[in-house]
Design an enzyme around this catalytic site. Sequence first.
Site, PDB file in Angstrom:
ATOM      1  N   GLU A 433       0.814  -1.229   0.000  1.00 27.21           N
ATOM      2  CA  GLU A 433       0.000   0.000   0.000  1.00 27.21           C
ATOM      3  C   GLU A 433       0.846   1.277   0.000  1.00 27.21           C
ATOM      4  O   GLU A 433       0.724   2.105   0.893  1.00 27.21           O
ATOM      5  CB  GLU A 433      -0.908  -0.009   1.235  1.00 27.21           C
ATOM      6  CG  GLU A 433      -1.994  -1.065   1.186  1.00 27.21           C
ATOM      7  CD  GLU A 433      -3.212  -0.646   0.381  1.00 27.21           C
ATOM      8  OE1 GLU A 433      -3.353   0.547   0.050  1.00 27.21           O
ATOM      9  OE2 GLU A 433      -4.025  -1.531   0.072  1.00 27.21           O
ATOM     10  N   GLU A 503      -4.148 -10.355  -0.578  1.00 28.19           N
ATOM     11  CA  GLU A 503      -5.075 -10.320   0.554  1.00 28.19           C
ATOM     12  C   GLU A 503      -6.458 -10.628  -0.005  1.00 28.19           C
ATOM     13  O   GLU A 503      -6.852 -10.092  -1.042  1.00 28.19           O
ATOM     14  CB  GLU A 503      -5.101  -8.937   1.224  1.00 28.19           C
ATOM     15  CG  GLU A 503      -3.787  -8.571   1.873  1.00 28.19           C
ATOM     16  CD  GLU A 503      -3.754  -7.146   2.447  1.00 28.19           C
ATOM     17  OE1 GLU A 503      -4.828  -6.569   2.718  1.00 28.19           O
ATOM     18  OE2 GLU A 503      -2.652  -6.620   2.604  1.00 28.19           O
TER      19      GLU A 503
HETATM   20  C1  IPT Z   1      -5.353  -3.637   3.394  1.00 38.01           C
HETATM   21  C2  IPT Z   1      -4.024  -3.631   4.054  1.00 38.01           C
HETATM   22  O1  IPT Z   1      -3.018  -4.026   3.195  1.00 38.01           O
HETATM   23  C3  IPT Z   1      -3.960  -4.434   5.279  1.00 38.01           C
HETATM   24  O2  IPT Z   1      -2.840  -4.037   6.002  1.00 38.01           O
HETATM   25  C4  IPT Z   1      -5.197  -4.276   6.090  1.00 38.01           C
HETATM   26  O3  IPT Z   1      -5.365  -2.939   6.410  1.00 38.01           O
HETATM   27  C5  IPT Z   1      -6.352  -4.726   5.279  1.00 38.01           C
HETATM   28  O4  IPT Z   1      -6.465  -4.012   4.106  1.00 38.01           O
HETATM   29  C6  IPT Z   1      -7.648  -4.584   6.015  1.00 38.01           C
HETATM   30  O5  IPT Z   1      -7.630  -5.071   7.299  1.00 38.01           O
HETATM   31  S1  IPT Z   1      -5.583  -1.971   2.926  1.00 38.01           S
HETATM   32  C7  IPT Z   1      -7.267  -1.669   2.706  1.00 38.01           C
HETATM   33  C8  IPT Z   1      -7.491  -0.184   2.712  1.00 38.01           C
HETATM   34  C9  IPT Z   1      -7.729  -2.237   1.418  1.00 38.01           C
END
Ligand code: IPT
Length: 974
Positions: A433, A503
């Site tokens: 990010e 993710e």
């Molecule tokens: C994404 C992040 O990479 C992770 O660290 C965590 O925040 C996750 O989402 C949610 O829990 S960033 C999100 C704004 C898509």
Amino acid sequence: MTTDPLLALRPWEAPEVTSWERLPMNAVDRRAGALPLDGDWRFQLLPAPQAPPGAAWSTAYVPGAWTMQDTDDLPAYTNVTMPFPDFPPRAPAANPTGVYEREVEVPADWAGRRIVLQVGAAESVLLVHVDGRPAGVSKDSHLAAEFDLTGRVRPGSPATVRLTVVKWSDASHIEDQDQWWHGGITRSVLLYATDPLHLADVSVRAGRDGRLRVDCRVRDAGGALPEGWYVTGDLDGLAIAQDTDFDRANAEDERVSDFLGEARLAATVPGVRTWSAETPDLYALTVRLHRADGTVADLSRHRVGFRDVEVAGRDLLVNGERVFVRGVNRHDFHPLTGRTVSYDDLRADLVLLKRFGFNAVRTSHYPADPALYDLTDELGLYVVDEADVESHDHAHEIADDPRYLNAFVDRVSRMVLRDKNHPSVLIWSLGNESDYGANHDAAAGWVRRHDPTRPLQYEGAARLGWADPDVASDIACPMYAPLEDCVAHARSGRQTKPLIQCEYSHAMGNSNGTLAEHWAAIEATPGLQGGFIWEFADHGILQRVSDGRPAGRAGAGRHDRGVAAPGYRWAYGGDFGEAVHDGAFIADGVVFPDRTPKPVMYEHREIAAPLRIESRRHEGIVLGNHQHFRDLSWLAGEWRLELADGTVLTAPAELPDLRPGATAAVPLPFEVPRSGGEAWLTLRVTVAEDQPWAPRGTEVCLPQVRLRGPAPAAAALRTAERVEVDAEGLLVHPLLTAAPVLSLWRAPTDNDELGGMAGRWRGWGLDAPVRTVVSVREEAGRVTVVAAYTAAAGVVRHRQVLTPVEGGVRIEEEAELPDVFDDVARVGTVFETTAGLDVLDWFGQGPWESYPDRSAGAPVGHHRVAVDALFTPYLRPQESGGRYGVRRFTLSGRDAPGLTVALDEPRQVSVTRHRAEDLTAAAHHDALVPRPTCVIHLDAAHRGLGTASCGPDTSAGYLVGAGVHRWGWTLGVV
Ligand code: IPT
């Protein structure tokens, strides 16, 4: 004004300065023979780096964050938002600074040796002084820093080592990860000594063809290398000599390899046992550096895994196989220490992941504790190793800011230099990010040149185009992409890279709906290879309720099966009084803070089952080996046949000899009885021989097939008895304290809240519709009650027909939802029992919690669980404890008559101690008082869970909408 040059330089606001006097990162493990400096250090917390230390010292434990050790600087949680308003590279003036100091007795027999201080991790700027003199600076909060102290300490004498740790800096802006902010020294500190002639680094490459190449970088503290040094190696007893060809290749000038200090060992291992997550075979390598006279000057030990990783077209191949990546994102988090994790903690985490079918970890969002990689090598888990770069809040500015160029390259290269020898590391990640800019390309360029053996990925680059060859990502690694988009991409004919989500399936609260759909698509669609669930653990910090402070190490044992003990709670954002925070978004793991598995773990375990069964029309029962490299010999099985009438037959299963990917029909060891109703066949698969991650007998999966559907229900005999209802048309029953009424509301899950559904439901008034009775009619003992449930946005008409039947009352229900209610949480019945009922027996899916879109891992059977244990204590109280596919149940107590319910069809049921409104109102479990009664929900329809707190909602088939809903059930007494 300070006269200390380190302080005068203000390195906390100088992104160009990544270190001073720090040694290059390397992969030589120096723990053996080192002097550990962990323990209590003198400590004081200053309000700013340039504030003069006072005379009063307290103590702080190293390794550990001071934010977890009873200082006034408490943990703070923000996701994207920086906790201070200053723009990069600025740090706030109020900048907690910890000064750690202690005397170190440098062993007398280290005289003449090179002496190095290693600080495992410090956040976010480390300043080192020895005996009051500056000795080094380092940033990069999740990697070690080493400093050569040879000239600064005297063997046989004590030296005063001061480690000053500045919490906020230019570096904080690129360490803006979604986790708690802490300050301190979070990994071990040690001092070690080497011969002046030493191994500065060792790089191992080992392929599945058995070829081994070990590159050594040799240095001498004195500068010029002595004449005649050489290296030798030993691999599991096989002697390896120095590769003289390599010397010659470098030897345009006779002295060149000596001058550069480069040497190579090479060997080929015949019949090599290759490494994979399923077969983590390791060889022990010892590298020795010799002086000209043959004596050993230095030695380095490694464990070597022979394996290949490559991207071929749109496949990621391990040893030539397209492996599925069943991954999870993992932070170094601990509920008592914050960040510091021990070897045992790490091992327990990884063992748990293996036991629940995971085969991969992404080290979100920084290099993990070094012990993790030893364990992933040993236990068999693929790793996406991620550099400590996340500039989330100021991503766009920083990605192209030349002042940060150095930091990006420094962080990525240091990770690669540390972890390059681990076979488990398959892929390098440039960070998380941080938008995409020239700083990323610079780091990528360094990696590609230095380690051409591994792919690299970066979501921020892949985002520009999953198939774009020009961006710094060899993997299409989106986050939270809708499944349809992934499938469409794979089918588009335009895919050029493997698609592995970095993710997906956000595990916040009661979540991970549609995980099985994801995996059905992944396994069926070439080009899709898996992903990493967000995330492993809830980051709930154990907090004392009395004073609001972290319990720290003293909180050991103050929790049980996921629940904090009375007087404690799991803190999330805002609980330490933070002005800016992101609440429970920090509680989004598949395990509780204490690593108690959440129900989704069982769902995952089944989805990942290495052995699966199918019932085919002509072949009968067919077993399939769903592994990539192994046969089934490490598994044992037991058949279990369960009939609706309670009949259970078991027999040991003979597992066939099946290659990976193969299937075979197998005979059933028993006849299925002709009667008994619905019949389910389960293969209970366990570990046959001890594995490093599971003793013999550990359950691996419970694949199940239905052999026969339900017999048509016999109509319940009507009886002459009466059904009693009150003036409001509410059932009067000796075992009920609240009569069955319509329920259209569930305590919003985190997905319901953050996805906006709960807001809509509240706006419609579905949380508290007003019931008014429209009519009550009695005809031949049968009572028909019509009621209106008036909510702000519409009226739901509800009809109950209550008929006395043998042993109880039959209740047929119908609810008509107007068009406006096109997406609701549930349509069903809720009622409450008398106290004293505490065990639930049911026939349906279980034993763990399941929901319509998270029910692939809960086999049908006869289950029995204590009522108190049915409930899942998600950190922020919400709908939980449901069981999907329940056909009937009995609720009983020791001294009370039991209550029994038979449903017309398999339905979603929950039996808990909490009303939906109790759960809705509570922010933490310490605010939740269990009722002595049971609150029972029987749902005609229950909305899927989805993952809308961060990502896609549930799919259309799991929505509950307008129109007529009908359901029926029989209430009896036993
Ligand atoms: C994404 C992040 O990479 C992770 O660290 C965590 O925040 C996750 O989402 C949610 O829990 S960033 C999100 C704004 C898509």
